[in-house]
Scaffold this active site. Sequence first.
Site, PDB file in Angstrom:
ATOM      1  N   LEU A   1     -12.446  -2.103  -3.604  1.00  0.00           N
ATOM      2  CA  LEU A   1     -13.436  -2.290  -2.540  1.00  0.00           C
ATOM      3  C   LEU A   1     -12.686  -2.313  -1.215  1.00  0.00           C
ATOM      4  CD1 LEU A   1     -16.304  -2.927  -1.511  1.00  0.00           C
ATOM      5  CD2 LEU A   1     -15.847  -5.347  -1.988  1.00  0.00           C
TER       6      LEU A   1
ATOM      7  N   SER B   1     -13.734   3.119  -4.855  1.00  0.00           N
ATOM      8  CA  SER B   1     -14.883   3.359  -3.985  1.00  0.00           C
ATOM      9  C   SER B   1     -14.366   3.466  -2.553  1.00  0.00           C
ATOM     10  CB  SER B   1     -15.901   2.218  -4.092  1.00  0.00           C
ATOM     11  OG  SER B   1     -15.346   1.016  -3.577  1.00  0.00           O
TER      12      SER B   1
ATOM     13  N   VAL C   1      -8.431  -4.905  -3.351  1.00  0.00           N
ATOM     14  CA  VAL C   1      -8.947  -4.708  -1.993  1.00  0.00           C
ATOM     15  C   VAL C   1      -8.198  -3.538  -1.374  1.00  0.00           C
ATOM     16  CG1 VAL C   1      -9.325  -5.735   0.264  1.00  0.00           C
ATOM     17  CG2 VAL C   1      -9.489  -7.162  -1.782  1.00  0.00           C
ATOM     18  N   LYS C   2      -8.942  -2.554  -0.884  1.00  0.00           N
ATOM     19  CA  LYS C   2      -8.313  -1.363  -0.312  1.00  0.00           C
ATOM     20  C   LYS C   2      -7.950  -1.596   1.151  1.00  0.00           C
ATOM     21  CE  LYS C   2      -9.581   2.923  -1.632  1.00  0.00           C
ATOM     22  NZ  LYS C   2     -10.486   4.071  -1.909  1.00  0.00           N
ATOM     23  N   ILE C   3      -6.677  -1.358   1.468  1.00  0.00           N
ATOM     24  CA  ILE C   3      -6.158  -1.502   2.827  1.00  0.00           C
ATOM     25  C   ILE C   3      -5.383  -0.232   3.155  1.00  0.00           C
ATOM     26  CG2 ILE C   3      -4.601  -2.822   4.320  1.00  0.00           C
ATOM     27  CD1 ILE C   3      -5.115  -5.264   2.572  1.00  0.00           C
TER      28      ILE C   3
END
Length: 369
Positions: A109, A45, A140-142
């Site tokens: 996310l 997402s 977790v998207k970074i």
Amino acid sequence: MGKNPLLALADHGQSAWLDNLTRGMIQDGRLRCLIAEDGISGITSNPAIFHKAMTTGTDYDAQIRALGSKGLSAAGIYEELAVKDVQDALDLLRPVYDRSNGTDGFVSLEVSPHLARDTEGTVAEAQHLWTKVRRPNLLVKIPGTPEGVPAIRRCLAGGVSVNVTLLFSLEAHRAVMLAHLEALEARMARGEPLGTVASVASFFLSRIDTKVDKVLDAMADPRAEAIRGKAAVASAKLAYALWKETYSGPRWEALRAAGARTQKPLWASTSTKDKAYPDVKYVEPLIGPFTINTLPDETVDAFRDHGRVADTVELDLEGERRALAGLAELGISLDRVTAELVAEGIDKFIQPFDALLAALEEKRKALIG
């Protein structure tokens, strides 16, 4: 009838993920169907996807009204809506995660795109989201910006699984793979488990061709036409070669023996923007072991219908190197192109994120009257 091409990808070591997430597809069974019938084994997402989902229709209205009545701000409401969707999707994919022994079945996310140049802010928000979602198959998207790399290292070392986003260049890909190795080594030195920490590196494709092709099309040079549309796939294949090189040898073997998993290459931005190209342009040439391709809905449909499956990601590496050398001969600096793409990519996430917060504020006011 032959085997569904989407299901056949797994025979070649590739996972097919969906580059979309809406509450509607969770509630009406479409997501469950994609997992069961098409082998979709993960979801990505981003702010643009959530903007489209949350500002269309009425699926979110009841929760927005309830949260708004409690006094939550638009930002607070967004987080609660996104976390709910991600948790529900994670629960649907949990059997995939368990069956694959924790190597697949993830949902991503993203931290706020406003934090792309803020190391400390990124670490704090990533840890907050990891704690709030409370699912082992969360990523977790970074972003893999210079400021993001130390945040990625610290999050992974602290046990937060990470999807590195906005990678366009080999050097950026190299930097995040090294951050992954350093994080695992830090955990090993402390006697902490390595197998529970997952990571993927999202290499963006179609945006590279869109930008490079625009420059090539302005040239009155036959060499330009010959390498039109080749920059993205060539870059991805060389990124895979770099991945194989990084995850081999004594350094990696020591980590693997302690239970570590590789940071898988993930092909992102895989919808075909130029109608002159095939609609599966960014799927068919990039199939191979330990890879992931995240597909928007229309590319899922296209590949299911007429995708061809074979081990392709290591084919003709010399030809791919020649294509990139050809760009340099024409005076196109891929380093400059990819630096611009990172800056544009951040902006392309900030704009829908801010628009989403504004829309949620309007909806909050309307619903609580």
